[in-house]
Design a protein around this motif. Structure first.
Motif: not given
Length: 304
Positions: A123, A200-201, A214, A261, A263, A291, A293, A295
């Motif tokens: 990711g 960012y979520r 998000c 987190e 995104m 969406y 991820d 990270s």
């Protein structure tokens, strides 16, 4: 007035026939063995009967009046108008469905191009792989077009583009991701736009109503962010990654009491003019978002 004339049979010898018949005998040797009756219609009665027949025929041969013809034409006109309107509406609906089906196909194809760029990679390399070859001007053009259509807004995330580096190793880049492209199908021009936004979520610590959303973070006014996993980098490196439109944060981080987190929001939208090229119809838009991820493949550990 009826005139009845009776002709009696006559014997061959000229004698009258009444006596022989009166005795109950057979009428033999007569030139005419059966009585003949002749019935004739008087002139006035026969003329009256003919006039009645002619009158009935005249009544049966009468046509429609002009009012009846006009009413019939009006009914036919109304029925024909309704039928034509129904046919035209059905044709327009069918054509509109064809255009929408084409837009869905183009949107799905655009999203598949994005997915093809991230197969087989972690990711934290998504952003570099998806935006490879995309300049700031191209990204801004696509974003402005979608913002005008009401598909995206500045608060949805930070617009991202490429820093010019090659796609990450291991990606399967079948074809480049086009931020702006055109396709003409059945006389209709379709414009396809692809945008990538950094958002960012909220993982924990924020309002429960905002945890599913998000959105962007104003990096100019935010405090000092810290990675949840310090192995991902320092606070300065995290802040630089959040500010840079060509980079993505490597993992979850804390900002105050809220854990976020990182995104990526990828949006592919297709717009077209209903009715085809040169048409004055309304503009139609079909958009789909996904969406991702970014990270990396690490477990999120929330520090208390």
């Amino acid at each position: 007035m009826m005139i009845r004339r009776t002709v009696s049979p006559v014997r061959k010898d000229g004698a009258p026939t009444g006596a022989g018949l009166a005795d109950g005998g057979e009428a033999e040797g007569f030139e005419g063995s059966q009585p003949q009756s002749v019935t004739a219609q008087a002139g006035p009665a026969r003329s009256s009967t003919r006039r009645g027949i002619f009158a009935r025929r005249a009544r049966n041969q009468q046509g429609f009046t002009i009012v009846e013809v006009l009413v019939a034409l009006l009914i036919l006109l109304l029925v024909g108008t309704v039928a034509v309107q129904f046919a035209v509406s059905a044709i327009h609906t069918s054509y509109q469905q064809q255009q929408r089906a084409t837009a869905i196909t183009l949107s799905t194809s655009g999203m598949e191009k994005v997915r093809s760029r991230i197969r087989g990679i972690s990711g934290d390399s998504y952003l570099a792989s998806i935006t490879a070859g995309t300049t700031e001007a191209q990204a801004q053009q696509a974003f402005n077009a979608l913002a005008a259509d009401g598909v995206v807004a500045s608060g949805d995330g930070q617009l991202a583009w490429s820093d010019g580096t090659a796609p990450a190793s291991g990606s399967i880049a079948y074809s480049a991701v086009d931020t702006t492209s055109k396709d003409v199908t059945n006389g209709t021009e379709f414009n396809v736009y692809t945008t990538v936004l950094k958002c960012y979520r909220i993982v924990s610590g924020g309002s429960s109503a905002n945890q599913a959303a998000c959105s962007a973070i104003d990096t100019s006014t935010m405090g000092t962010p810290e990675y949840v996993d310090s192995a991902n980098g320092t606070s300065d490196e995290l802040k630089a990654a959040m500010t840079d439109p060509t980079k993505c944060a490597k993992g979850a981080f804390k900002l105050g009491s809220v854990t976020y987190e990182p995104m990526l929001r990828v949006t592919v939208a297709v717009e077209w003019q209903y009715g085809g090229l040169g048409s004055s119809g309304s503009k139609e838009v079909y958009a789909t978002s996904e969406y991702l991820d970014c990270s990396g493949e690490t477990n999120i550990v929330v520090k208390k």
